[in-house]
Design an enzyme around this catalytic site. Structure first.
Site, short mmCIF file in Angstrom:
data_model
loop_
_atom_site.label_atom_id
_atom_site.label_comp_id
_atom_site.label_asym_id
_atom_site.label_seq_id
_atom_site.Cartn_x
_atom_site.Cartn_y
_atom_site.Cartn_z
N ALA A 70 3.08 1.85 2.96
CA ALA A 70 4.32 1.07 2.86
C ALA A 70 5.34 1.79 1.97
O ALA A 70 6.54 1.83 2.28
CB ALA A 70 4.03 -0.31 2.31
N ARG B 266 12.00 -4.25 6.65
CA ARG B 266 12.79 -3.88 5.49
C ARG B 266 14.22 -3.65 5.97
O ARG B 266 14.43 -2.93 6.95
CB ARG B 266 12.21 -2.59 4.88
CG ARG B 266 12.40 -2.52 3.40
CD ARG B 266 11.58 -1.39 2.83
NE ARG B 266 12.39 -0.50 2.01
CZ ARG B 266 12.79 -0.79 0.79
NH1 ARG B 266 12.46 -1.92 0.23
NH2 ARG B 266 13.51 0.06 0.10
N HIS C 246 5.56 6.60 -2.61
CA HIS C 246 6.85 7.18 -2.97
C HIS C 246 6.67 8.66 -3.34
O HIS C 246 7.43 9.53 -2.91
CB HIS C 246 7.46 6.48 -4.18
CG HIS C 246 7.65 5.00 -4.00
ND1 HIS C 246 7.55 4.12 -5.03
CD2 HIS C 246 7.95 4.26 -2.91
CE1 HIS C 246 7.78 2.89 -4.60
NE2 HIS C 246 8.01 2.96 -3.30
N CYS D 134 0.82 -1.22 0.00
CA CYS D 134 0.00 0.00 0.00
C CYS D 134 0.85 1.27 0.00
O CYS D 134 2.07 1.24 0.10
CB CYS D 134 -0.94 -0.02 1.19
SG CYS D 134 -0.10 0.31 2.76
S1 SF4 Z 1 -0.93 -1.41 6.08
FE1 SF4 Z 1 -2.20 0.10 7.14
S2 SF4 Z 1 -2.21 1.85 5.76
FE2 SF4 Z 1 -1.57 0.07 4.54
S3 SF4 Z 1 -3.47 -0.77 3.63
FE3 SF4 Z 1 -3.10 -1.86 5.54
S4 SF4 Z 1 -4.31 -0.70 7.05
FE4 SF4 Z 1 -4.06 0.64 5.30
#
Ligand code: SF4
Length: 542
Positions: free
Chosen positions: A47, A78, A176, A44
């Site tokens: 991330a 990471r 990014h 996502c």
């Molecule tokens: S990791 Fe957190 S911010 Fe990313 S999609 Fe999942 S709930 Fe949403």
């Protein structure tokens, strides 16, 4: 490969599949919404922002505003290593979060965020705090930017927020872009003190996975080139604030940081070009290009000397590995740059990449930057802010005169020059964007590659199907793989993986040859009369 899909899915996936033509790369559909239920590799926006671009800054305190999961799963997963100099702080071992509960979802989480910032400041006294929004934050309307601005006034340190909710865009890529905008607005240009060195550069889009940035830095230092800042592998807050003082930006990961390279060029006049320090031949090429840019005989001679020294050590290792790996094949499905970069390392070993694709790259990463004007931003990415940047009236400084640039370009030198992955892949190799679980299984069945470069989610599925999988995000907890020393590490690792006997033992011997004699059957110790009868095997099972 696509046969199994319903018509609508088949139609959409077909646009993300093609047979390559390096002379004239065909158009691929990339950076589009993932089909629900397909089992994608993607992550996502949070991330891409917190995990990739800003996370590695080791003395910036990172606070995730959201429920606990986002912060927990991004906690030290990471491998962007940091080795702060004595006196510098390293917060990377921590994962800080506001740990939102039902109350904050109902009544808003701004107060809890303000309290978390105050608490973190009281305990750690950092120079800067970055706050990251997660999915619910955008939905309930928390204004993290106002909270950060007020906290900045109250505490007197640099505090800024990133609206990187996970549902924005279609992948890590949007994160990014959001990170680049935020770092540029809130950090770059705060301190005008340049480093005292002759050839000053920044390395953009290098995150020091397994120590890659250290390897590149030490190689550049050997050549006499000084790196002011590596964005963002093992970087301090203070280095980011001064990175606009250099004379050149080189870009390793085009996808994650091309925005920053463009913005720094517009505002401060720093030119950029693409490099690749993954692979021996490409490392040498990149060093030569930097030397050409600075147009100094002293630097050029030194670079040639260093390449000769490094290759003298590397060549016997490469030739030895090549004798066992020549002719083998690889398939690479990784992020937004490594699926391209690692093809050079495999080429060094005499191996061919028969299929490759990115998780979240855009068409320019596949087809080259020449297609940028033709890329249409679709509805899913339209909400990612494009910040307009102008030349800084006081600090813009052209690094080369027009005559110098014309002379460089006449000699074949190019700036802002990413040609993309497809130009470097052979004709009729397979290119797949945003590959799915089913497609990886089919690829193994049809193409039978000798090794697949991928990530943790795919690794054990691929290996259960009898093919070694090299994790090219985490390096299987090894590395570095950058520059010449890194190349030697990688050659040895791939040699070990593709030539180990274990893959020959995956299929039971009698599956291929029914005449293979069975082993003698062991009998239970307390042998009874029943065991002597026809029911004996059943009794043994009990
Ligand atoms: S990791 Fe957190 S911010 Fe990313 S999609 Fe999942 S709930 Fe949403």
């Amino acid at each position: 490969m696509l046969k199994i899909y319903p018509d609508k899915t088949k139609k959409k996936r077909a646009k993300q599949f093609l047979l390559n033509d390096p002379e004239n790369p065909p158009q691929i559909a990339a950076n589009t919404r993932t089909i629900p239920g397909i089992i994608t590799q993607r992550g996502c926006t949070y991330a891409g922002c917190r995990g990739v671009v800003i996370g590695p800054m080791h003395d910036v305190l990172h606070i995730t505003h959201g429920p606990i999961g986002c912060s927990f799963y991004s906690w030290q997963t990471r491998r962007n290593l940091a080795r702060p100099t004595p006196g510098q702080i390293n917060y990377l071992q921590y994962s800080m979060t506001t740990d939102m509960m039902e109350d904050e979802i109902i009544f808003g989480g701004e107060k809890k965020l303000a309290a978390a910032i105050r608490e973190a400041y009281r305990i750690f006294k950092p120079k800067a705090i970055a706050v990251y929004a997660t999915c619910p934050v955008g939905l309930i309307g928390d204004d993290i930017h106002t909270v950060c601005r007020l906290a900045k006034e109250e505490l007197g340190i640099n505090i800024f927020g990133f609206s990187c909710e996970g549902y924005k865009g279609v992948s890590q890529s949007a994160g990014h872009h959001i990170a680049n905008n935020g770092v540029f607005k809130h950090m770059v240009g705060l301190d005008d003190t340049p480093d005292d060195a002759e050839f000053r550069i920044n390395m953009l889009g290098e995150y020091n996975i397994g120590g890659d940035a250290w390897e590149i830095d030490s190689l550049l230092r050997k050549c006499g080139i000084h790196v002011t800042a590596t964005l963002s592998g093992d970087i301090s807050y203070e280095q980011v604030t001064r990175c606009h003082t250099v004379d050149l930006n080189i870009v390793q990961c085009h996808r994650s940081i091309n925005y920053m390279a463009d913005m720094m060029e517009k505002k401060f006049g720093i030119p950029w070009f693409k490099v690749n320090f993954i692979g021996a031949e490409t490392t040498a090429k990149s060093l030569r290009k930097i030397a050409k840019y600075f147009d100094s005989k002293k630097l050029t001679d030194r670079v040639e000397e260093v390449i000769a020294q490094e290759m003298a050590v590397l060549r016997p290792i490469r030739d030895d590995v090549r004798s066992r790996c020549q002719g083998k094949t690889a398939a690479l499905f990784v992020g937004g740059s490594r699926a391209h970069h690692y093809q050079d390392l495999f080429r060094d070993m005499g191996m061919k990449t028969i299929a490759a694709g990115y998780e979240f790259a855009h068409r320019d990463d596949y087809e080259g930057r020449a297609v940028l004007p033709t890329i249409k931003i679709d509805a899913d990415s339209r909400n990612i802010e494009e910040i307009s940047v102008e030349a800084d009236p006081r600090r813009f400084r052209a690094r080369k005169t027009p005559e110098q640039n014309a002379a460089l370009e006449a000699g074949g030198f190019t700036y802002k020059d990413y040609e993309g992955m497809m130009k470097e892949m052979s004709k009729n190799t397979l290119v797949i964007d945003d590959i799915s679980h089913h497609e990886i299984e089919k690829l193994i069945e049809i193409y039978k590659p000798d090794v697949i470069g991928s990530g943790i989610k795919e690794k054990f599925i691929i290996e259960k199907l009898g093919v070694p999988c090299k994790q090219l995000h985490s390096y299987d907890y090894g590395g570095p793989y950058a520059a010449f020393t890194g190349a030697a590490n990688f050659y040895k690792e791939i040699d070990r993986m593709v030539n180990t006997k274990v893959w020959k033992l995956v299929t039971a011997p009698w599956k291929g040859d029914p005449t293979v004699p069975a082993r003698p059957v062991l009998k239970p110790k307390d042998k009874t009369a029943a065991a002597e009868t026809d029911d004996a095997p059943k009794a043994w099972k009990k």
